[in-house]
Design an enzyme around this catalytic site. Sequence first.
Site, PDB file in Angstrom:
ATOM      1  N   GLN A 177       0.826  -1.319   0.015  1.00  0.00           N
ATOM      2  CA  GLN A 177       0.137  -0.073   0.039  1.00  0.00           C
ATOM      3  C   GLN A 177       0.883   1.208  -0.050  1.00  0.00           C
ATOM      4  OE1 GLN A 177      -2.985  -2.094   2.996  1.00  0.00           O
ATOM      5  NE2 GLN A 177      -3.720   0.163   2.536  1.00  0.00           N
ATOM      6  N   ARG A 180      -9.785  -0.435   7.189  1.00  0.00           N
ATOM      7  CA  ARG A 180     -10.322   0.621   6.460  1.00  0.00           C
ATOM      8  C   ARG A 180     -10.911   1.570   7.298  1.00  0.00           C
ATOM      9  NH1 ARG A 180     -14.385  -1.108   1.551  1.00  0.00           N
ATOM     10  NH2 ARG A 180     -14.865   0.908   0.989  1.00  0.00           N
ATOM     11  N   CYS A 181     -10.122   2.336   8.110  1.00  0.00           N
ATOM     12  CA  CYS A 181     -10.452   3.450   8.827  1.00  0.00           C
ATOM     13  C   CYS A 181      -8.993   4.211   9.107  1.00  0.00           C
ATOM     14  CB  CYS A 181     -10.795   3.116  10.121  1.00  0.00           C
ATOM     15  SG  CYS A 181      -9.711   2.308  11.367  1.00  0.00           S
ATOM     16  N   GLU A 194     -13.200   5.325   4.113  1.00  0.00           N
ATOM     17  CA  GLU A 194     -13.268   4.536   5.420  1.00  0.00           C
ATOM     18  C   GLU A 194     -14.124   5.084   6.404  1.00  0.00           C
ATOM     19  OE1 GLU A 194      -9.304   5.495   6.117  1.00  0.00           O
ATOM     20  OE2 GLU A 194      -8.699   3.802   5.232  1.00  0.00           O
TER      21      GLU A 194
END
Lengths: 804, 284
Positions: A235, A382-383, A758
């Site tokens: 990522q 996902r935050c 997110e």
Amino acid sequence: MKDLEDRQERIDNLKGMGCSRKRVEDARFTQGKGKYVDDVNLPGMLHGDFVRSPYAHARVKSINIDAAMALDGVVAVLTAKDLEPLALHWMPTLAGDKQMVLADGKVLFQGQEVAFVVAKDRYIAADAVELVEVEYEELPVLVDPFEALQSDIVLREDIKDEKEGAHGPRRHHNHIFLWEEGDKEATEQVLDEAEVVAEEMVYYHRTHPCPLEPCGSVASMDKINGKLTLWGTFQAPHVVRTVASLLSGIEEHNIRVISPDIGGGFGNKVGVYPGYVCSIVATIVTGQPVKWIEDRMENLMATAFARDYWMKGKISATKEGKITGLHCHVTADHGAFDACADPTKFPAGFFHICTGSYDIPVAYVGVDGVYTNKAPGGVAYRCSFRVTEAAYFIERMIEVLAMELNMDAAELRRINFIREDQFPYQSALGWEYDSGDYHSAWDKALAAVKYDELRAEQAQRVEDFKAGKTRKLLGIGLTHFTEIVGAGPVKNCDILGMGMFDSCEIRIHPTGSAIARLGTISQGQGHATTFAQILASEIGLSADSITIEEGDTDTAPYGLGTYGSRSTPVAGAATAMAGRKIRAKAQMIAAYLLEVHDNDLEWDVDRFVVKGAPERFKTMKDIAYAAYNQAIPGVEPGLEAVSYYDPPNMTYPFGAYICVMEIDVDTGEHEIRQFYALDDCGTRINPMVIEGQVHGGLTEALAIAMGQEIAYDDMGNCKTGTLMDFFIPTAVETPHYTTDHTETPSPHHPIGAKGVGESPNVGGVPAFSNAVHDAFRAFGLRQSHMPHDHWRIWKTANDLGLHG
Amino acid sequence: MIPSEFEYHRPGSIAAALAVLEEHGDDARVMAGGHSLIPMMKLRMADVPHLIDLQAITELKGIAVEGGTITIGAMTTQHELITSDELAAAAPIMREAALLIADPQVRYVGTIGGNVANGDPGNDMPGLMQCLDATFTLQGPDGTREVQARDFYEAAYMTDREDDEILTKISFAAPKGGQAYEKQKRKIGDYATAAAAVILEKVDGKVASASIAMTNLSDTPVFSADAGAALVGSDCGADAVSDAVSAMLGDIDPTEDNRGPVEFKKHVAGVILRRAIERAWSRA
């Protein structure tokens, strides 16, 4: 009128910001033509596989590789002893700790990497793993962080005498850090003197991002020219290149890192894993390319988990419900090594956003990081960094306070929201919220679901239940969340010393098309679609004529990557800024071509027009051509620009979510009748992509709240290492979502965008969980821990005496 | 998740399959849909040097309804069970149960024979076969023999089938009366937390006969004769149903797993059985 129509047509042709342009990536993904790491196949490529520990805590007495080496086709078996001369048997983590690459004397979690087998094909590698003989001596196991802080059992013998950790003093051999923010004394005083105090332990269980594609890498060392090429599920490819250079001693220009198509990341692919290191070492040792691809079980058991926060909260208020203070102590279970992916100065991420959407005058947060015999990680699933934990905490505390006050939870939120006129708002824990209009969003949400009618129906349901007419309860789950994304200002956010800026480099081609390269990397977010839209609006070329490229460190500008909803706030800003540089130069070229002064021109959609003479103009296409085919005095040929953008502040997306859920008290099953999600992510670049992001994030939130967990038994065995037990919702379990929005632009962002990917996970988890809690509120339930799977809901009902 | 090396056999007849079995003995295993065996091989929990794929054997396929008897070839897929209108008319509980097994992709390949022969207590068909009082036909080197489903299961993955035998077909009388298959699971693709198969015959408003079997609540499917007996002669009222549930609870022996503790499973078993009885009775 005709002019206006023409102008609108020109705007439409750009497919710029605000357009629901179809994702250009999907042509290949929907046809199975994506190119992932496992699709990289090189001549002579070898395959690696790990011998992993079956024990959560054990001493490694001996490793015998003879039988494995004797198998035809096995090229090497690496152990810590082989890596030690290279100083690669341990590696630094993103959190300032270090982590074993291969077991060095002991293992600290089940699934830990013990030896790396390299063989001529994948099957031989798997056969050889079985032949490596490891002798273990089992040690007592610690899976409970509270127990770990009291126990004589030493997990990290390598640092047992070190009193000072990366984030301050350590008070116990299993303690990592205590990180504090806010005014403890003042908060305690407010709590002591408060009219009403609600207190609760809120647990956000351990879970896992579980991307569809697991992690993997292909490393290829070209010994002739000294260059190392590394394909991987990264990522943050540029940071990986820097880390690989620092660890290996290979100069950074001789390392090329490529993140090809990535099948989902959700934070799982931010960190550096032993597989990457071992594939690099193996290619250097053998001179042949080496591929390592983990399987699903390895991904779930050994790569980065998320959450695992025990949050002890106290919230105080006046009798009328005005919140006066918030106190939170977190016991954070980090597993065997502190490998959290957070900006360096924030060992608990941005957890101190936990005052949420509320105007809370004084607050304190303390977070104790603890070692246990579990897999390391602690990534933002996902935050943004620990924001979903913070949102869950405050949204539960609000509900508990509403019970304490015997007040409607929607009203309690309303009277405590930060008002629109208070922005920019300084929070008690040190953040400056950029913009928001919480009351408008809240009112819109409550009206959309007909909140008052729902409450009336719920009251009737409780009556019917008590009268024996039904066995189903109705829960109304409320959430108003505030995200903090877009890390971040370089002055206080870095990863391993690299400031968290991001970048965009644009090259306009002579015929009026373009390529833009960014320091981020899409893992499904649709960057190739949306960044082209930002540029289209900025430079007046159609998004269809703009190629977006990311992920190759030899071609893309340096950037910190994609996670924490930072791509749009940071790289999106860089894209706009680089676009504006293009436009500034284009203006000079247009002025020359039109024989007017720069200031006599104005920008109109896709062209510069002479003020007051709309028939005299040069389109961006005309200008691009001129940039390459004419000698323009005082202007360099070509049309390129680059921007490195350091954001002045984070952005603060927010939203109002409401979940209406039916619960069967006898079986613990649930049915989601309605889910309404209002998101305010500032300026909206592509409404369709936003809706897709919201759907995906809500479905992950559903999974986390209602069933997904990484669970261990007392021996430290992972009980949820396969998709049979680790809950991934299918279309059948996924409800219909109603999406909605308000639009409050960020005042400091070049295009006002805040990021959205997110938000649905941050706001979704408390909405689902609050619905479960709310169903039982009439029977006195204050807190029951997630995940709310069938048996836990049944247990809640049973404990409340609802089974007769 | 990489299996060790194995030899793949794809015989075209039962005789050919039996010959391979005989030749390799303990080293060989037959495979139907493979949904249980292949993951076990990938996990290296099953070592199968010779894998005998039965998919090419056409004589193992097909559904026949003749003279009130239903015969189903072992290699008939769940999808074929669902899409057979003839079967749905003769024994609607088969379609109802098969639709609750996994997902369409699994059902295109998964077979009834594999489901009943593997002896996995989580599988749905074994309990249903006990409820239907089905007969399994086994073929081995010494010919064929028949075993009742109610006598077939010994323990988890242990059945009356000998290693050199192949389960070739399943037959049962078309059930009379109301039928229901009720299953609670955590998600699509999951095994049952609890499942119940119920067939009730109604004569003059009373239960004339009752057959009840439970799934995934013991190390074998549980045919509860006592639960059925508790209903016979009653009007299927609350007391009789409670007696049936009590009897069933005495016959099951669930263990704790990620679906929940024993106490929960027993509770759900009771709820599921009540619902199945209620639905079967409404259809009787």
